[in-house]
Structure formats: C-alpha cells, structure tokens
Design an enzyme around this catalytic site. Sequence first.
Site, PDB file in Angstrom:
ATOM      1  CG  HIS A 144     -14.347   1.759   3.498  1.00  0.00           C
ATOM      2  ND1 HIS A 144     -13.811   0.355   2.616  1.00  0.00           N
ATOM      3  CD2 HIS A 144     -13.657   2.165   4.410  1.00  0.00           C
ATOM      4  CE1 HIS A 144     -12.231   0.696   3.716  1.00  0.00           C
ATOM      5  NE2 HIS A 144     -12.839   1.580   4.841  1.00  0.00           N
TER       6      HIS A 144
HETATM    7  S1  FES Z   1     -15.234  -0.040  -0.184  1.00  0.00           S
HETATM    8 FE1  FES Z   1     -13.461  -0.002   1.229  1.00  0.00          FE
HETATM    9  S2  FES Z   1     -12.263  -1.735   0.380  1.00  0.00           S
HETATM   10 FE2  FES Z   1     -14.509  -1.815  -0.405  1.00  0.00          FE
END
Ligand code: FES
Length: 179
Positions: A144
């Site tokens: 993410h």
């Molecule tokens: S940014 Fe979501 S698990 Fe690493």
Amino acid sequence: MADQSMSEPNRRDFLLLATGAAGAVAAGGAVWPLISQMMPDASTIAAGAPVEVDLAPIGEGKAITLKWRGKPIFVRHRTKAEIESSRKEDSLITIDPEADSKRVKSFEGKAQDQWIVVYGSCTHLGCVPTSFAGDFGGWYCPCHGSHYDNAGRIRRGPAPKNLFIPDYAFLSGSKIRIG
Ligand code: FES
C-alpha cells in the site's frame, strides 16, 4: 556418523541471504524461497531459540534478510553517509517520532550506529518491505505504499509505526544474538 557436508548448512548459513544494495530490489521476491531452505533445523525453529548472526560478511552498504520465529528480519550495515543523513532528519519524523540513535544498540559502551536490525514486516498489514527502496533509501512496502528510511522509520504511507526492533544484543563488535 553425520555427514559433515550435510550438516554444514547451519544457523550461520541461513542468515547469509545477501541482498546487496543494488540487487536487493530484484532479489526481494526471488530469494524468499531460499530462506526456508536455509533455515536452522526444525527443532531450533520450534523452540524459537536465539540465533547468533555473524556480521563480518555484511559489507558496508549491504544487508541480509534472515527468518527467525517465522518472521523476516533485516540486518543492515549502514554507510557513514546513511547514518548522517538519517540523523539530520530526526526532526522530520512525524508519523512515529524516534531519534535515529534510539534505533541502534551499543557494545561495551560504544554505539553501533552502523547496524540496523528490524523485523521485515510492514507495520501496516504485515507485508515484507523491499530493501534499499522507496523515497527515503530504506525500505518500501509495495502493498500500500509505505516508505521507511534507513533506520526503519516510517516516513510516508499508511504504516502507523516504525519497523519493530527485535530483542537482540551484541556479543562482540561483529556478532549479535537475536532472541
Ligand atoms: S503498506 Fe500496507 S502492508 Fe505495507
């Protein structure tokens, strides 16, 4: 009698999953299957026994990934420039403020600033970040988009905390024990 050549891939060997600065990104996914092949014996894993890590083979600017108690751990040998840049940015750490100096350990009273040892588990949802990647030269979690600096501090993205530091201690200037 046990065949020495068979028993030789031991605790030390499983640690040496070299992920050099240049090769780390490409190696991030590819080397992972190797980790399980190079693990300590099953009873050691089951016991979650402490492991000793020889730091000597990890050159400045390099890092290794090892697996301990089922989790990846990054051991990174920082360059002087990396340490300096990280420390200069102490005041810019806003998500989980922590001084760079608080993320290293000492041996015989001397701070081992060059060594960063962290769990390789993103503090957002647990993906394994990629070493030497992201906008801050540390780790990047592609799940993410969390960016960590070379001390493992979260700098941008959804992760709420810095990469966690496992329980470890220096046994000498070139060896640590995790656990
Ligand atoms: S940014 Fe979501 S698990 Fe690493």
